[in-house]
Design a protein around this motif. Sequence first.
Motif, mmCIF file in Angstrom:
data_model
loop_
_atom_site.group_PDB
_atom_site.id
_atom_site.type_symbol
_atom_site.label_atom_id
_atom_site.label_comp_id
_atom_site.label_asym_id
_atom_site.label_seq_id
_atom_site.Cartn_x
_atom_site.Cartn_y
_atom_site.Cartn_z
ATOM 1 N N VAL A 9 0.834 -1.199 0.000
ATOM 2 C CA VAL A 9 0.000 0.000 0.000
ATOM 3 C C VAL A 9 0.872 1.254 0.000
ATOM 4 C CG1 VAL A 9 -1.694 1.322 1.338
ATOM 5 C CG2 VAL A 9 -1.989 -1.129 1.052
ATOM 6 N N GLY A 10 1.934 1.224 0.786
ATOM 7 C CA GLY A 10 2.861 2.357 0.818
ATOM 8 C C GLY A 10 3.511 2.595 -0.539
ATOM 9 N N CYS A 11 3.917 1.526 -1.196
ATOM 10 C CA CYS A 11 4.498 1.660 -2.537
ATOM 11 C C CYS A 11 3.472 2.205 -3.524
ATOM 12 C CB CYS A 11 5.020 0.312 -3.028
ATOM 13 S SG CYS A 11 6.554 -0.185 -2.277
ATOM 14 N N PHE A 12 2.237 1.799 -3.367
ATOM 15 C CA PHE A 12 1.175 2.292 -4.245
ATOM 16 C C PHE A 12 0.988 3.789 -4.074
ATOM 17 C CE2 PHE A 12 -3.361 3.274 -4.873
ATOM 18 C CZ PHE A 12 -3.442 3.025 -6.227
ATOM 19 N N ILE A 40 6.686 -2.750 -8.234
ATOM 20 C CA ILE A 40 6.893 -3.333 -6.901
ATOM 21 C C ILE A 40 5.553 -3.597 -6.231
ATOM 22 C CG2 ILE A 40 7.800 -2.873 -4.585
ATOM 23 C CD1 ILE A 40 10.075 -1.287 -5.975
ATOM 24 N N THR A 41 4.624 -2.653 -6.368
ATOM 25 C CA THR A 41 3.295 -2.813 -5.780
ATOM 26 C C THR A 41 2.581 -4.021 -6.360
ATOM 27 O OG1 THR A 41 3.117 -0.435 -5.443
ATOM 28 C CG2 THR A 41 1.070 -1.692 -5.438
ATOM 29 N N ILE A 42 2.634 -4.150 -7.676
ATOM 30 C CA ILE A 42 1.979 -5.285 -8.338
ATOM 31 C C ILE A 42 2.590 -6.599 -7.889
ATOM 32 C CG2 ILE A 42 1.625 -6.408 -10.573
ATOM 33 C CD1 ILE A 42 1.373 -3.541 -11.743
ATOM 34 N N GLN A 67 4.774 9.310 -9.425
ATOM 35 C CA GLN A 67 4.548 8.844 -10.800
ATOM 36 C C GLN A 67 5.736 8.027 -11.323
ATOM 37 O OE1 GLN A 67 3.421 12.263 -13.093
ATOM 38 N NE2 GLN A 67 1.443 12.439 -12.072
ATOM 39 N N GLN A 68 6.302 7.225 -10.461
ATOM 40 C CA GLN A 68 7.404 6.348 -10.841
ATOM 41 C C GLN A 68 6.856 4.956 -11.157
ATOM 42 O OE1 GLN A 68 10.782 6.991 -11.066
ATOM 43 N NE2 GLN A 68 10.252 9.150 -10.767
#
Length: 91
Positions: free
Chosen positions: A20-23, A37-39, A30-31
Amino acid sequence: MGKSAQKEKIKWLAILFLAVGCFVLALTTQQVLFNLITILLAIVVYRFGQPILFKEYDEKRKKKYEEAIKIRQAAQEAVVSKKVFKNKKVG
């Protein structure tokens, strides 16, 4: 719930919050890398952590589903046997 199960649940919750944090980070910066990583983390949590994190919920849902199936079958039998539509004679 035992200590090992509690540790497993905490581990998967930490990985889920990391995803969630990476999302959120991916949305703000917008990286594309953070999206990837999130996926990846989401797939790992879904594949391996879901049975640990949502065990109680899945058991409740399965029980409700089985009860609904029983009710549906009883209703189907009643309609097929036409017991529902028979009029009782008052008299």
